[in-house]
Design an enzyme around this catalytic site. Structure first.
Site, PDB file in Angstrom:
ATOM      1  N   THR A 133       0.863  -1.073  -0.027  1.00 46.55           N
ATOM      2  CA  THR A 133       0.070  -0.046  -0.100  1.00 46.55           C
ATOM      3  C   THR A 133       0.768   1.175  -0.139  1.00 46.55           C
ATOM      4  O   THR A 133       0.443   2.449  -0.337  1.00 46.55           O
ATOM      5  CB  THR A 133      -1.085   0.016   1.275  1.00 46.55           C
ATOM      6  N   CYS A 134       2.040   0.893   0.476  1.00 44.78           N
ATOM      7  CA  CYS A 134       2.998   2.246   0.262  1.00 44.78           C
ATOM      8  C   CYS A 134       3.354   3.132  -0.983  1.00 44.78           C
ATOM      9  O   CYS A 134       3.377   4.186  -1.163  1.00 44.78           O
ATOM     10  CB  CYS A 134       4.497   1.994   1.167  1.00 44.78           C
ATOM     11  N   PHE A 135       3.189   2.021  -1.784  1.00 46.13           N
ATOM     12  CA  PHE A 135       3.500   2.523  -3.344  1.00 46.13           C
ATOM     13  C   PHE A 135       2.561   1.977  -4.379  1.00 46.13           C
ATOM     14  O   PHE A 135       2.749   1.642  -5.365  1.00 46.13           O
ATOM     15  CB  PHE A 135       4.884   2.383  -3.873  1.00 46.13           C
TER      16      PHE A 135
END
Length: 646
Positions: A612-614
């Site tokens: 989810t961070c990228f």
């Protein structure tokens, strides 16, 4: 005594070459409705056991297990369970009593006042050993008849269900003493896990709201993070006249419904809680130019009963009859203004620009009334859910968990501040060298250029972090980042929210479903999504022309709105879509990070994984479309239960 027969889904493996004392293995078929990580009861060789479904397994598949040896006496098994299940006792109460009495032997190793779990009529129940009871002694408890299978008839449908969602090993069980929901973690042997020292992999906290009074207009309370077994929730709801409106049986049944049916049940229940029109209704007269101040003054003057009355809106100086359109506009305008970062009450999340988090420094922006605003926000959010309206603002994931009273763990810090999360992990990996870093039990906060040292524990500045107290330091950091920084604000928000919505009603939802219910299903432009998707890994060369990517988009195109929204939640952390479309999707660093499909081999993982961070999904190289579709749906729908998500 006669042994209980094996369950229908149990098969003994034939022709086993066993050494002396070695136990035979069995194949156990996973029942319908059971997902990876969830537990289900079976009877093998006269023992009632609890089997945990492997993460990669699904209903219909069989798993191999080797049960513990049966006990030589009539006491407890190796799982500290009675050899026979709790015995039903003829209820001495009058006919028509709605409870069924059970009798059980206190297992070996259980002390007075200590909880132990068992299956009674197919329902997982948490029983506390009485203070005057000892091992081997029989004790009795009651369960509602609606929960358990009839003595001489087929099993009740509720005997098959899991009480609630499994979250990172934590399961919501029912407490026999008062029929309240309680989170419980079970160890590898199926016993209640009572380890108390903080562990980054296993420990969790839930938000608990303790009411200090019952004032009808401005109830006071205090929030705190407590260990999950202390975060209990009622399992029934009473109507205004004191009669039982919703029972535990109703909630347990609703938990197993589809998302669409859950919403319908929730809305039907809210309609029954709504005050009748002839008992009074509210007219909200507000000026458009002073929308927020007028609205806050009006809403904060109401009692809890008023909040459940029908509201009608009028914008002063404008012609218009509120047949629903003005109410929809009011909720949209008010929540849009409240969540505006320029207002100073909320700020964009550091890891997801689509999500809002509480501004710890909100007092600077609204020095006189910032806490009143948060009570107002909570009431508006609760009323929006109550009246089937939407909120114009997606919150960070752990706030939805806090509203639900769901466990938060160390990994949740990653969604709040990945850099901070990694720094704490780095300290953990240093071992005894951590004492040379020069860290104490404080944290530095900076507001408008002014730095301030905050103690994480009393006299934290005088406590150096060393290997022996590192778990307590990480625990203190977790509590501070997930509550302490904005405890006063969240306290008011929840007090306002629960002025409208009874907390037991929310136990049917997971945190993803709560976001979809509050913010609505997004209208997703499939062409825009596909146009602004990047491909990497095994799909780098062929991109959207790769066979698996073609299947991916065919499958997503066939999804309904709910599944598309859940896919977005799985990959990006929220169901929100940027106003400018997928071309402006941002990563945790604030830079544009387009939706990315990353090809990996099946040796790497069998199921899709998310980063989810990228905004990346790792999609394995499936050999056929059916396998791709099945694995995608499992991963997406199970994400809320801790399914292989990074």
């Amino acid at each position: 005594p006669d042994l209980l027969p094996d369950s229908d889904n149990v098969t003994k493996i034939p022709n086993q070459d066993l050494a002396p004392g070695e136990q035979p293995a069995y194949m156990v078929k996973i029942p319908e409705g059971i997902r990876g990580g969830q537990q289900f009861p079976v009877t093998i060789n006269g023992q009632q056991l609890t089997v945990t479904c492997p993460n990669m397994a699904r209903p219909g598949m069989s798993v191999r297990i080797v049960p513990p040896p049966p006990p030589e006496n009539n006491g407890a098994t190796a799982l500290d369970r009675p050899r026979k299940p709790p015995q039903r006792i003829a209820n001495p109460n009058k006919q028509g009593d709605k409870t069924q009495m059970f009798e059980v032997v206190v297992p070996n190793g259980v002390k007075a006042g200590q909880p132990f779990a068992l299956l009674a009529g197919g329902v997982r129940v948490l029983v506390t050993c009485p203070k005057n009871a000892t091992n081997g002694q029989k004790i009795r408890f009651n369960l509602p008849v609606g929960l358990v299978n009839r003595p001489d008839g087929p099993k009740s449908k509720l005997a098959e269900i899991k009480l609630s969602y499994d979250k990172d090993g934590w399961t919501r069980t029912i407490r026999a003493t008062d029929m309240k929901f309680q989170w419980t973690r079970f160890d590898e042997r199926g016993n209640v896990d009572e380890r108390t020292r903080f562990d980054t992999e296993r420990s969790a906290y839930v938000l608990k709201l303790d009411y200090l009074d019952d004032n009808d207009r401005m109830r006071q309370g205090r929030v705190s993070l407590v260990t999950p077994e202390k975060g209990v929730v009622d399992s029934k709801i009473k109507s205004a006249n004191g009669t039982e409106l919703v029972s535990y049986t109703d909630i347990a049944t609703a938990q197993m419904k589809s998302y669409e049916d859950k919403i319908q049940w929730f809305q039907d229940t809210c309609a029954q809680l709504c005050v009748e029109w002839n008992e009074g209704h509210m007219r909200m007269n507000v000026r458009r130019d002073y929308l927020l101040s007028d609205s806050m003054e009006a809403v904060m003057s109401l009692t809890r009963k008023d909040l459940r009355k029908v509201w009608r809106f009028e914008f002063i100086g404008e012609a218009g009859i509120d047949a629903g359109g003005l109410a929809r506009e009011w909720f949209e305008l008010v929540t849009e203004e409240v969540f505006d970062p320029d207002m100073g009450l909320w700020q964009n999340s550091a890891t997801n620009q689509m999500c809002m988090q509480i501004n710890p420094a909100s007092e600077i922006s609204c020095p006189d009334d910032h806490l009143i605003y948060f009570r107002f926000i909570g009431r508006v959010m609760g009323k929006a859910m109550f009246d089937r309206q939407l909120v114009k603002g997606h919150m960070v994931k752990h706030l939805y968990k806090h509203i639900l009273g769901w466990p938060v763990m160390f990994n949740d810090l990653k969604d709040v501040d990945e850099e901070y999360y990694n720094s704490l992990k780095g300290l953990k990996d240093m071992g005894s060298d951590v004492e040379y870093v020069g860290v104490d039990f404080t944290v530095m906060e900076e507001t408008l250029g002014v730095k301030q040292t905050v103690d994480l524990v009393p006299n934290g500045a005088d406590m150096d972090v060393v290997e022996d107290n590192l778990p307590e330091y990480i625990e203190a950091c977790l509590k501070y980042r997930l509550l302490g920084r904005y405890e006063a604000q969240l306290n008011e928000l929840l007090l306002g929210f629960f002025d409208v919505i009874p907390e037991p009603l929310l136990t049917i939802f997971d945190f993803q479903e709560l976001e979809l219910l509050m913010c609505g299903l997004p209208n997703i432009d499939m062409e825009n999504w596909m146009e602004h998707t990047e491909y990497s890994g095994e799909y780098d060369r062929e991109g959207p022309e790769h066979e698996v990517c073609v299947w991916f988009w065919e499958i997503v195109s066939e999804y309904d709105q709910e599944l598309r929204a859940r896919l977005l939640q799985f990959v990006t952390g929220t169901s929100g879509v940027p106003a400018k479309g997928f071309s402006s999707l941002q990563g945790n660093d604030g830079n544009v990070r387009k939706f990315t499909i990353h090809g990996v081999t099946l040796d790497t993982c069998m199921y899709p994984r998310s980063h989810t961070c990228f905004n990346r999904i790792d999609l394995p190289l499936y050999e056929d479309r059916e396998d791709c579709e099945e694995k995608m749906k499992i991963a997406i729908t199970m994400a809320a239960t801790g399914f292989d998500i990074e």
